[in-house]
Scaffold this active site. Sequence first.
Site, PDB file in Angstrom:
ATOM      1  N   GLY A 138      56.542  27.968  65.068  1.00 62.75           N
ATOM      2  CA  GLY A 138      57.926  28.197  65.491  1.00 62.75           C
ATOM      3  C   GLY A 138      58.141  28.026  66.979  1.00 62.75           C
ATOM      4  N   ASP A 144      49.930  25.144  76.083  1.00 64.04           N
ATOM      5  CA  ASP A 144      50.482  26.347  76.703  1.00 64.04           C
ATOM      6  C   ASP A 144      50.975  27.352  75.667  1.00 64.04           C
ATOM      7  OD1 ASP A 144      49.908  25.064  78.989  1.00 64.04           O
ATOM      8  OD2 ASP A 144      51.969  24.798  79.689  1.00 64.04           O
ATOM      9  N   PHE A 196      50.825  31.098  69.878  1.00 65.80           N
ATOM     10  CA  PHE A 196      51.677  31.133  68.686  1.00 65.80           C
ATOM     11  C   PHE A 196      51.712  29.826  67.906  1.00 65.80           C
ATOM     12  CE2 PHE A 196      53.450  33.965  71.957  1.00 65.80           C
ATOM     13  CZ  PHE A 196      53.224  35.173  71.322  1.00 65.80           C
ATOM     14  N   SER A 198      49.156  18.299  73.002  1.00 62.39           N
ATOM     15  CA  SER A 198      48.198  18.061  74.081  1.00 62.39           C
ATOM     16  C   SER A 198      47.768  19.400  74.640  1.00 62.39           C
ATOM     17  CB  SER A 198      48.886  17.239  75.174  1.00 62.39           C
ATOM     18  OG  SER A 198      48.087  17.199  76.329  1.00 62.39           O
ATOM     19  N   GLU A 213      56.239  15.007  62.546  1.00 67.51           N
ATOM     20  CA  GLU A 213      57.178  16.107  62.763  1.00 67.51           C
ATOM     21  C   GLU A 213      57.767  16.667  61.470  1.00 67.51           C
ATOM     22  OE1 GLU A 213      59.927  15.299  65.926  1.00 67.51           O
ATOM     23  OE2 GLU A 213      58.323  14.735  67.304  1.00 67.51           O
ATOM     24  N   TYR A 254      55.802  17.671  84.253  1.00 68.95           N
ATOM     25  CA  TYR A 254      56.574  18.749  83.655  1.00 68.95           C
ATOM     26  C   TYR A 254      57.699  19.139  84.600  1.00 68.95           C
ATOM     27  CZ  TYR A 254      55.601  21.779  79.676  1.00 68.95           C
ATOM     28  OH  TYR A 254      55.574  22.355  78.444  1.00 68.95           O
TER      29      TYR A 254
END
EC number: 2.5.1.26
Lengths: 660, 680
Positions: free
Chosen positions: A240, A305, A309, A321, A370, A580
């Site tokens: 999620g 990162d 979760f 990645s 996806e 980023y």
Amino acid sequence: MCHTFPALTSDRSSRICSLLYKHGSSMASNSSGSDSSDRQRIAQQRLSVIAGHLQRPVEGNSGILAAECKAQGDKLDVSSERRTVPRRRQEIMKWNGWGYSDSKFLYNKKGQAEFTGKRYRLSGMIIPGLREWMESTFGANLQHKTPAAPILNSSAVQPPTLNEAFLKELKSTGIPFSHDAEDRVFRSHGHCLHEIFALREGKIGRVPDLVVWPNCHNDVVKIVELACKHNVCLMPYGGGTSVSSALECPPEETRSIVSLDTSQMNRILWIDEKNLTAHVEAGIVGQDLERLLNESGYCTGHEPDSMEFSSLGGWVATRASGMKKNIYGNIEDLVVHIKMVTPQGVIEKSCQGPRMSTGPDVHHFIMGSEGTLGVVTEVTMKIRPMPEYQKYGSVVFPNFEMGVACLREVARQRCAPASIRLMDNEQFKFGHALKPQVSSIFTSFLDGLKKFYITKFKGFDPNRLCVATLLFEGDREKVLQHEKQVYDIAAKFGGLAAGEDNGQRGYMLTFVIAYLRDLGMDYYVIGESFETSVPWDRVLDICRNVKARIVRECKDKGVQFPPLSTCRVTQTYDAGACVYFYFAFNYRGLSDPVHVYEQVEHAAREEILANGGSLSHHHGVGKLRKEWMRETISSVGMGMLRSVKDYVDPNNIFGNRNLL
Amino acid sequence: MASEAVYSHRDPMLKKRDDFEDILEERRNSSDLRYALKCYTPVLYKGLTPCKVSELKQMVLQSDQLGYVITQVSKEKGMTTDEVTGDAAAILEEMAQRLQLSTVRFFAFTLSKVFKTLFRSICVNEEGLQRLQQAIHNHPVVLLPSHRSYMDFLLMSYILYTYDLALPVIAAGMDFMGMKVVGEMLRMSGAFFIRRSFGGDKLYWAVFSEYVKIMLKNGYAPVEFFLEGTRSRTAKSLTPKLGLLNIVMDPFLKGEVFDISLVPVSISYERTLEEALYARELLGVPKPKESTSGLFKARKILSEDYGSIHVYFGQPVSVRSLAESRVNRSQFNLIPRHIPTRPSEEILSFVNDSAYRLVRAQEENMVLKPWVLLAFVLLQKQAAEDKQGTALDEFTEQAVWLRDLSRHYGAFLHWPDHIPPSEVVSSSLSLHRGLVRISEGRVQLALEQVGGQQVPGETRSAITPEEELLNQAVVILSCVSYRNQALNVFIRPALLASAIHTAASNRKQEIYNGFSFLRNMFSNEFILCPGATVQDFEEACYLLVKTGALQINQQEVLITERGHRTLAFLTSVLDPFLQGYQVVCRFLCEEDCLTEKQFIPAVRKFIIKHLLTGRLRYIEVLSSDLQKNALAALIRLGAVQKIKGGEEQGTLKLNKVMLNSLEDTLGGKLPTQKSVVAHL
């Protein structure tokens, strides 16, 4: 050091623990000899047990009842205790924000920023600089609050559209399901700004009508068969953590939407030490996977990162990645074998050869699909022995240009550490604002001295300097050697070593930034991050232009305060880098802040594409970036993807409408 | 930023323009020396990394772009890269500026003296300079002044120095280099020199474009060049040259800078220094080669009054907003940016359109003095063969009428309203007393300078009729160069008026066809943005309807009672050009074999013949500018073909049928003839 934590994450010396949680200065101390050999012995034992299990031939795909598969799974499982994600996620996680319910930033009665809970290094600490940073960066004010709706108002949720025939047959399989409003709402969104913003305002759009929790591959086979039979729309749901609107229910979907939550498929089915692979169910989340492998002395080294979760299946489905890809590779390098259930049946390769020349790699239809083609149920991944030694580091550069030149050189020499990231000046300041209160006068004195050395003695402009954070991993000797090599290169670009602490704080930022967004949203500040990949010669240009575009768009769209527009280079490759961007602004005075936000983000993406950046490096396309797919991969490319979809899923059972 | 300000179709009368400030006033009241030595600390580009002139050269020589071309050239010519690099360094040496504050101060001092003797005032819009300062701080800036005089770039630097703004580096033609000392002086005041033509020279092009780009990208200094490429001898804006504009837009298009500000600057002279010089040049006396001694001969100029100068710094135009939804920048993603590539059609047409917009922006902010309007009246009277001249009060009435009309059309007219019109007229006339003669309360062009004042009986035979004609033509072309300053104000309505005049009916469609034909025909003559026929037509209709000259409904265009005077005037504006193009067509019809080189002398002869026999009224048709433009238009339309290469290099192949029918159409004999229109 971290043994006082609640049951969910109370594992004593886990890698996660060492990365995220509070510990002393001798971090990465898991190299201490006795401890590690102890662990390896346990791992050996476990593996011999597993080997025994493996001798029993595993049955084919179909025909096994779900109940059987569960029983079998339990036996096969390497270790089944202490799972992070319960079925009712809302019991431990926020329904309208990021992460654990017990962990969040807030301003205490004294007006100081504080991070609650006990899970993280930062937990329970005062962060004295944050308030001033927020006030000066955004013009935010503690007086102006925008609190979120505290609880979910179930009456705001549309009653489920249920397909009775489907439901009836589903019941007979014994697979758990729910149409409880909270369960459904939880799975109706990812973590895009507009999604969270709407939840905080108590606005609920189209949500899945049903949630199912398969326990194993065969459960999924069953569910997909039923969905095809009854023409029900399936949307796979892993961690999620999507930031591409991938989990949004298509409003035009009239069929019953079933969210297929993979979280209970979270076992490591076997570990093969000869080939250094592990076979894992795709619902496992990153922190569990690493922790469980660590128990056996291994790791995958895949650390996106969101790893607390996000799930293995999600990584595969979005081409994820990880931070340490320089050593371990990205998900496409890590995956050896994938099993996916599609409306046409199960797709998998017949062997586990490390490389094949057998036409286009079918894995690449799956990776990045996806959730439009099926559900990834099991994955064989490469594993590595846990590194003996880890060391953080940081380098301060006089300006961003020098920093990028250094990263480029490091990439040219192919000597990048496990992770190397370059933050720009704004982000450096941001990182600084997140420094917890220092306990001793001595430390603050030292900090002052460092600052003096860099800005006064070395003549770095505090408004231009930037910092690279480093993470080295491997055996001790090599790490130290490697470290020297990298610092030597950095020195050629005017870089000064700035200590382990700065480096470590940089990585910590990654995990808490999502929590910080919730704090911002309490005080009229909204923001988001987005990423791209770009050839080396364009890195500086894209950073400058995208940041400037954001500032200009905000101004044009009537944002009253200057936005935060900052970037960092987070990955290096031979031919380019991953960049980023963080972008946030104070939306006081705007009638439709989310719309403004979306316009600015849209403009920023246009700018990225115009400057030679890719549509996405690892976040994926989802529905948020669909509009640019054709220009990204050409019409023929679209046709290719389309024809795969048409063959695999002609009735659009996997109807989340991502990507195409 | 302000792209919409560049080209707008709102009521031109409502155009907001800044006020002017005279910078000479302070010079007359305080020490020039102190001014020349004042503290000069301009605002610089925020992203600037300061560097020296020599470092700049190193950056160019070490750039990837140049490196690539050097390797390429060395392979092609079988030279070592060191040799080619040496060549590149030599080119750079010849080209590069050496901006020095001391030279600038020297110029500040001397120019103050010169300007004060030559001009009554130098007026600049200070708000424009404030905008410029802001622009310089935020983005790399390109200054694009109009070019009517040698004075232009000295004047620009002088103003920027006065207002403590960053001094520009200026692209100048190589011909200045001929003036030894002056050339070096100009170099030290920021000029860099480029060869007039270097078509095939890859290395030269690479050095040049990289040099300009590096100065621009690094925000070293604003880059200044003339969009028109050369001084306009006619005071009409010239069709913009795209080379340099292409170069300065490139860093934006390739993402090397966030944005670039283009600042159009309009410089208007009440009296041009080169007035008669230009006229002679247009009549076939070749342009004297720039030389230092030649400049000093111009010293007698110093004793005359050249009125005032107005310099208007326009709204900075953001290249980013020009390119928005026009250019797909990702087209540069697939080839490394340091490899030189031919710009795509898309880019070329974008640069071209941008160039036209910028030239129009220059035109729109060009201050017009009352004299410009008087020039219209004088020339029209002259063409009407009004030998007695016009009574002053009638003359004034016509000027006032024209004043009001031009204001309605959005002209930036500086007509002092607090002074009675008759005084405005007479003071304008007296400034240009070389061109007009007033006697017995009647005013006319001073055509008979020699003949008229001579004592009867003296040898007039020394002057042939042809020489007399050319003498008159000098005066007329001088006067034309003032009238031309306002042509851009009237050109669209004039095209419409002529189309109405020649159309056989009132049908709107037919008039539009005629308009479109004329517009196409004259698009080498005037600044008419490519592809904007419909907008131009609508703009012209709007203006004429607004001023009550026309009524337009769905199908028809009707001239109102009071509209006749306006339409007659507007038709007469275009008439010299119509006749000029016609006569060029006639000439070509009668020719058999002609090379491009022979064209100008031959057509001039032909025109003189027609003028002397009275078959042609407009002496201004003698302007070689008009003749060249006509030929270019005919080549563009396919009526004439230029043969390239081979033995017949430069020969003009004539399509007589088409030339004939074009001539007729221009003459209104065969209005909207199908075949011709179809050709276009």
